[in-house]
Design an enzyme around this catalytic site. Structure first.
Site, short mmCIF file in Angstrom:
data_model
loop_
_atom_site.label_atom_id
_atom_site.label_comp_id
_atom_site.label_asym_id
_atom_site.label_seq_id
_atom_site.Cartn_x
_atom_site.Cartn_y
_atom_site.Cartn_z
CG ASP A 192 -0.31 -0.49 2.50
OD1 ASP A 192 0.93 -0.44 2.58
OD2 ASP A 192 -1.03 -0.92 3.41
CG ASN A 233 -8.94 -1.12 11.70
OD1 ASN A 233 -7.93 -1.75 11.33
ND2 ASN A 233 -9.51 -0.20 10.96
CG HIS A 256 -5.92 -2.13 8.63
ND1 HIS A 256 -6.03 -0.79 8.88
CD2 HIS A 256 -4.63 -2.43 8.85
CE1 HIS A 256 -4.85 -0.30 9.22
NE2 HIS A 256 -3.99 -1.28 9.22
CD GLU A 282 -8.78 1.35 7.47
OE1 GLU A 282 -8.69 0.40 8.26
OE2 GLU A 282 -8.41 2.51 7.73
#
Ligand code: GLP
Length: 233
Positions: free
Chosen positions: A60, A129, A131, A136
């Protein structure tokens, strides 16, 4: 732990098949440092072979940041991997965060990974979270490489590289999708620290759901999880 991961990455590059999939983040810093030490200890001819055959794709990049920006993942990889290992920067590929058309860049990057045969060994960290890459929640198992909005949670988590200010973290990123990650031949999930214990337990123990993208890894036929004692809870 970092030593074990570095050994696996080096073994992959000594018998290169498909490209290596790489990740950034605090978890990976000691891994790349260990990899540089290991490469430095190799016989020079073998080390040269590793450098010449190197081919990797990062997961990313932040939209709007180029390699000149120290907080970009391109700059991070230059500091932590390209320079210490003496690699040709052209062999360490990332999405172009400065592309004028980020959606088009995401399509181009996904196509480049496919044209290279897909990822062989995919190195992954875990977001607090749930990811992986910047997938996400919610993210289904079939979402491909794309440009997406980062959650407040993630912008807070990554604020350290932006002077501690979540508002300074870019709002969007380009990430390989769950589709490309799950299509890798082998996945190496590396998790350290007690703060990740709860999310790791859920990712591996609860039924896979878009609300916890890492949980899709349960479907991968060749998943290795390397976690320290704190992350194991
Ligand atoms: C970041 C990255 C991920 C990384 C994860 C964990 O936001 N996009 O690729 O694995 O979050 O980061 P860290 O290792 O710093 O906890």
């Amino acid at each position: 732990m970092a030593e074990r991961v570095a050994a696996l990455l080096l073994a992959d590059r000594l018998r290169p098949g498909r490209p290596l999939g790489l990740a950034t983040g605090r978890t990976m810093e000691p891994v790349y440092a260990a990899l540089a030490r290991r490469l430095g200890r190799l016989e020079p001819a073998l080390a040269a072979q590793v450098r010449q055959g190197w081919c990797s794709f990062n997961l990313d990049e932040y939209v709007g940041l180029g390699p000149q920006d120290p907080a970009s993942f391109a700059a991070t990889m230059a500091r932590q991997l390209v320079e210490p290992l003496g690699l040709d920067p052209g062999r360490v590929r990332l999405p172009d965060g400065r592309a004028g058309d980020p959606d088009g860049e995401a399509r181009r990057y996904g196509a480049a990974v496919a044209a290279a045969g897909g990822i062989g060994l995919q190195l992954l960290g875990l977001g607090l979270n749930g990811h992986v890459g910047f997938n996400e929640p919610p993210a289904g198992a079939t979402v491909a490489c794309r440009c997406l909005a980062l959650s407040h949670h993630t912008r807070r988590q990554n604020a350290g590289a932006f002077g501690g200010d979540p508002g300074a973290v870019p709002r969007r990123a380009i990430t390989l999708g769950m589709a490309e990650i799950l299509a890798a031949r082998r996945v190496l999930l590396v998790v350290t620290g007690g703060a990740k214990a709860a999310i790791l337990r859920r990712a591996l123990g609860e039924p896979p759901t878009p609300e916890l993208p890492a949980s899709w890894l349960q479907h991968h036929p060749a998943l290795t999880v390397i976690a320290d004692a704190e992350a194991m809870g």
